[in-house]
Design a protein around this motif. Sequence first.
Motif, PDB file in Angstrom:
ATOM      1  N   THR A  34      15.438  20.414  53.223  1.00 53.50           N
ATOM      2  CA  THR A  34      15.078  21.338  52.051  1.00 53.50           C
ATOM      3  C   THR A  34      14.763  20.494  50.829  1.00 53.50           C
ATOM      4  OG1 THR A  34      17.450  21.465  52.150  1.00 53.50           O
ATOM      5  CG2 THR A  34      16.450  23.227  53.270  1.00 53.50           C
ATOM      6  N   VAL A  35      15.626  19.506  50.824  1.00 54.69           N
ATOM      7  CA  VAL A  35      15.788  18.697  49.480  1.00 54.69           C
ATOM      8  C   VAL A  35      14.277  18.074  49.217  1.00 54.69           C
ATOM      9  CG1 VAL A  35      16.462  16.713  48.247  1.00 54.69           C
ATOM     10  CG2 VAL A  35      17.990  18.094  49.338  1.00 54.69           C
ATOM     11  N   PRO A  36      13.651  17.443  50.169  1.00 54.11           N
ATOM     12  CA  PRO A  36      12.055  16.984  50.217  1.00 54.11           C
ATOM     13  C   PRO A  36      11.114  18.136  49.771  1.00 54.11           C
ATOM     14  CG  PRO A  36      13.240  15.821  51.999  1.00 54.11           C
ATOM     15  CD  PRO A  36      14.083  17.015  51.646  1.00 54.11           C
ATOM     16  N   ALA A  37      11.747  19.478  50.423  1.00 56.09           N
ATOM     17  CA  ALA A  37      10.584  20.338  50.008  1.00 56.09           C
ATOM     18  C   ALA A  37      10.500  20.858  48.601  1.00 56.09           C
ATOM     19  CB  ALA A  37      11.337  21.526  50.900  1.00 56.09           C
ATOM     20  N   TYR A  38      11.810  21.012  47.949  1.00 55.34           N
ATOM     21  CA  TYR A  38      11.861  20.994  46.629  1.00 55.34           C
ATOM     22  C   TYR A  38      11.216  19.992  45.692  1.00 55.34           C
ATOM     23  CZ  TYR A  38      15.144  25.084  46.859  1.00 55.34           C
ATOM     24  OH  TYR A  38      15.744  26.411  46.923  1.00 55.34           O
ATOM     25  N   LEU A  39      11.390  18.956  46.124  1.00 55.31           N
ATOM     26  CA  LEU A  39      10.651  17.718  45.408  1.00 55.31           C
ATOM     27  C   LEU A  39       9.280  17.654  45.509  1.00 55.31           C
ATOM     28  CD1 LEU A  39      13.259  14.809  46.335  1.00 55.31           C
ATOM     29  CD2 LEU A  39      13.011  15.942  44.029  1.00 55.31           C
ATOM     30  N   LEU A  49      18.180  19.175  43.471  1.00 58.49           N
ATOM     31  CA  LEU A  49      19.531  18.949  44.092  1.00 58.49           C
ATOM     32  C   LEU A  49      20.263  20.263  43.794  1.00 58.49           C
ATOM     33  CD1 LEU A  49      20.325  15.262  43.519  1.00 58.49           C
ATOM     34  CD2 LEU A  49      19.652  16.472  45.713  1.00 58.49           C
ATOM     35  N   GLY A  50      20.230  20.655  42.411  1.00 58.13           N
ATOM     36  CA  GLY A  50      20.987  21.854  42.137  1.00 58.13           C
ATOM     37  C   GLY A  50      20.602  23.108  42.657  1.00 58.13           C
ATOM     38  N   THR A  51      19.061  23.471  42.689  1.00 59.07           N
ATOM     39  CA  THR A  51      18.648  24.526  43.175  1.00 59.07           C
ATOM     40  C   THR A  51      18.764  24.603  44.586  1.00 59.07           C
ATOM     41  OG1 THR A  51      16.790  24.656  41.532  1.00 59.07           O
ATOM     42  CG2 THR A  51      16.689  25.953  43.416  1.00 59.07           C
ATOM     43  N   ASN A  52      18.860  23.372  45.293  1.00 65.33           N
ATOM     44  CA  ASN A  52      18.872  23.438  46.583  1.00 65.33           C
ATOM     45  C   ASN A  52      20.438  23.691  47.143  1.00 65.33           C
ATOM     46  OD1 ASN A  52      18.325  22.372  49.737  1.00 65.33           O
ATOM     47  ND2 ASN A  52      20.026  20.908  49.139  1.00 65.33           N
ATOM     48  N   LYS A  53      21.436  23.198  46.183  1.00 64.19           N
ATOM     49  CA  LYS A  53      22.762  23.611  46.337  1.00 64.19           C
ATOM     50  C   LYS A  53      22.682  25.044  46.333  1.00 64.19           C
ATOM     51  CE  LYS A  53      25.020  20.452  46.900  1.00 64.19           C
ATOM     52  NZ  LYS A  53      25.582  19.772  48.048  1.00 64.19           N
ATOM     53  N   LEU A  54      22.193  25.682  45.506  1.00 63.99           N
ATOM     54  CA  LEU A  54      22.305  27.139  45.223  1.00 63.99           C
ATOM     55  C   LEU A  54      21.966  27.668  46.625  1.00 63.99           C
ATOM     56  CD1 LEU A  54      23.146  29.820  43.960  1.00 63.99           C
ATOM     57  CD2 LEU A  54      21.120  29.748  42.852  1.00 63.99           C
ATOM     58  N   SER A  55      20.772  27.630  46.985  1.00 62.55           N
ATOM     59  CA  SER A  55      20.253  28.192  48.332  1.00 62.55           C
ATOM     60  C   SER A  55      20.814  27.727  49.699  1.00 62.55           C
ATOM     61  CB  SER A  55      18.796  27.738  48.422  1.00 62.55           C
ATOM     62  OG  SER A  55      18.410  26.343  48.517  1.00 62.55           O
ATOM     63  N   ILE A 192      30.066  24.955  47.660  1.00 62.98           N
ATOM     64  CA  ILE A 192      30.482  25.948  46.613  1.00 62.98           C
ATOM     65  C   ILE A 192      31.109  25.052  45.465  1.00 62.98           C
ATOM     66  CG2 ILE A 192      32.862  26.472  47.383  1.00 62.98           C
ATOM     67  CD1 ILE A 192      30.207  28.838  45.850  1.00 62.98           C
ATOM     68  N   THR A 193      31.925  23.795  45.504  1.00 64.64           N
ATOM     69  CA  THR A 193      32.475  23.155  44.594  1.00 64.64           C
ATOM     70  C   THR A 193      31.285  22.329  43.977  1.00 64.64           C
ATOM     71  OG1 THR A 193      34.418  22.719  46.015  1.00 64.64           O
ATOM     72  CG2 THR A 193      34.223  21.135  44.354  1.00 64.64           C
ATOM     73  N   SER A 194      30.327  21.685  44.750  1.00 68.33           N
ATOM     74  CA  SER A 194      29.352  21.147  44.038  1.00 68.33           C
ATOM     75  C   SER A 194      28.472  22.111  43.057  1.00 68.33           C
ATOM     76  CB  SER A 194      28.479  20.338  45.042  1.00 68.33           C
ATOM     77  OG  SER A 194      29.365  19.429  45.597  1.00 68.33           O
ATOM     78  N   LEU A 195      28.336  23.250  43.527  1.00 62.97           N
ATOM     79  CA  LEU A 195      27.550  24.296  42.796  1.00 62.97           C
ATOM     80  C   LEU A 195      27.932  24.522  41.617  1.00 62.97           C
ATOM     81  CD1 LEU A 195      25.130  26.326  42.900  1.00 62.97           C
ATOM     82  CD2 LEU A 195      26.730  27.854  43.966  1.00 62.97           C
ATOM     83  N   ILE A 196      29.241  24.833  41.333  1.00 65.58           N
ATOM     84  CA  ILE A 196      29.900  24.957  40.440  1.00 65.58           C
ATOM     85  C   ILE A 196      29.707  23.766  39.171  1.00 65.58           C
ATOM     86  CG2 ILE A 196      32.217  25.234  39.301  1.00 65.58           C
ATOM     87  CD1 ILE A 196      33.148  26.453  41.833  1.00 65.58           C
ATOM     88  N   ILE A 211      15.993  33.487  45.973  1.00 61.48           N
ATOM     89  CA  ILE A 211      15.091  34.091  46.834  1.00 61.48           C
ATOM     90  C   ILE A 211      15.267  33.213  48.052  1.00 61.48           C
ATOM     91  CG2 ILE A 211      12.790  34.315  47.284  1.00 61.48           C
ATOM     92  CD1 ILE A 211      13.868  36.486  45.300  1.00 61.48           C
ATOM     93  N   VAL A 212      14.997  31.621  47.977  1.00 59.83           N
ATOM     94  CA  VAL A 212      15.156  30.665  49.008  1.00 59.83           C
ATOM     95  C   VAL A 212      16.463  30.977  49.805  1.00 59.83           C
ATOM     96  CG1 VAL A 212      14.993  28.524  49.865  1.00 59.83           C
ATOM     97  CG2 VAL A 212      13.370  29.423  47.807  1.00 59.83           C
ATOM     98  N   GLY A 213      17.561  31.031  48.882  1.00 57.49           N
ATOM     99  CA  GLY A 213      18.804  31.251  49.483  1.00 57.49           C
ATOM    100  C   GLY A 213      18.917  32.479  50.608  1.00 57.49           C
ATOM    101  N   ILE A 214      18.042  33.594  50.361  1.00 52.44           N
ATOM    102  CA  ILE A 214      18.052  34.861  51.302  1.00 52.44           C
ATOM    103  C   ILE A 214      17.679  34.155  52.566  1.00 52.44           C
ATOM    104  CG2 ILE A 214      17.206  36.999  51.562  1.00 52.44           C
ATOM    105  CD1 ILE A 214      17.251  37.621  48.704  1.00 52.44           C
ATOM    106  N   PHE A 215      16.426  33.502  52.440  1.00 55.23           N
ATOM    107  CA  PHE A 215      15.851  32.883  53.776  1.00 55.23           C
ATOM    108  C   PHE A 215      16.996  32.043  54.432  1.00 55.23           C
ATOM    109  CE2 PHE A 215      12.264  35.104  51.996  1.00 55.23           C
ATOM    110  CZ  PHE A 215      11.586  35.323  52.965  1.00 55.23           C
ATOM    111  N   CYS A 216      17.596  31.222  53.814  1.00 59.07           N
ATOM    112  CA  CYS A 216      18.715  30.303  54.167  1.00 59.07           C
ATOM    113  C   CYS A 216      19.469  31.191  54.942  1.00 59.07           C
ATOM    114  CB  CYS A 216      19.022  29.568  53.057  1.00 59.07           C
ATOM    115  SG  CYS A 216      18.332  28.215  52.602  1.00 59.07           S
ATOM    116  N   MET A 217      20.125  32.265  54.694  1.00 59.35           N
ATOM    117  CA  MET A 217      21.014  33.123  55.373  1.00 59.35           C
ATOM    118  C   MET A 217      20.585  33.443  56.686  1.00 59.35           C
ATOM    119  SD  MET A 217      22.704  35.378  52.110  1.00 59.35           S
ATOM    120  CE  MET A 217      23.754  36.303  53.334  1.00 59.35           C
TER     121      MET A 217
END
Length: 257
Positions: A34-39, A49-55, A192-196, A211-217
């Motif tokens: 996931t992280v390389p995908a965002y990059l 890193l931040g967006t990946n942490k959310l998803s 969740i701690t890092s996300l904050i 949006i990506v988070g929904i697919f992660c679920m």
Amino acid sequence: MPQDFFSLKLLFLCVAGFIGTMVDSIAGGGGLITVPAYLFAGFSPHLALGTNKLSATFGSLSSSISFFKSGKIYFPLIKYVIPCTVIGSILGVKAVLLMDKQFLTPLVSVMILVVGIYTYFKKDLGMVHSFSFSGRNQIVMGMFFGFIMGFYDGFFGPGTGSFLLFIFIKFFGMDFINASGNTRMLNFTSNITSLIVFLISGSIDYFYGIIVGIFCMAGAVVGTRVAVKKGSSFIRPIFLIMSLAVFVRMIADFVRK
């Protein structure tokens, strides 16, 4: 409606999120996807890193719930470990702002390779669930490991799931499937701690993250169901593959720098 809603970039990230979280729910290491995908999609390192942490938090929550429903999370132990993981994660994030973490790459690379080699040659490791809750000693040990791995995840991160999986197997006598369940719970805690922290710093693209988070679920649900159905014999080879992948990725990043 945002123009990017129908873009190939969003589709690419959703597919990567689904696959990465599915793998992560089974044996850890999903961040390698996931992280390389965002990059690759053009996100800056901090925003990636931040967006990946959310998803990823969507996925780890979904996976934790699924493992809980299947009875693979042992709360009489894990309830004591969670607060220590939170404290460790907060201190780890604070420490990364003050210290150079580059020296950790070769050390952690060797450690995760050793874990993979040990697991490969010890064929029965994680195949039998011999965990028996004995009280205070296990609680103290769990709190210690929870704090250390929480700090590590907040400070550095790569291989956290693999290390946690190994700890629950080696030191608590769990098989791969039960170790995976408890690992997911602690991963969600550190996520969740890092996300904050990322929320406070403003390093999140909410549109893509949600949006990506929904697919992660969805990926987490599929991965967890496969893991529970197939059992430890299915998880073990994937764990070995992901441990090797983490090692190769970390060495490659270190050489490039």
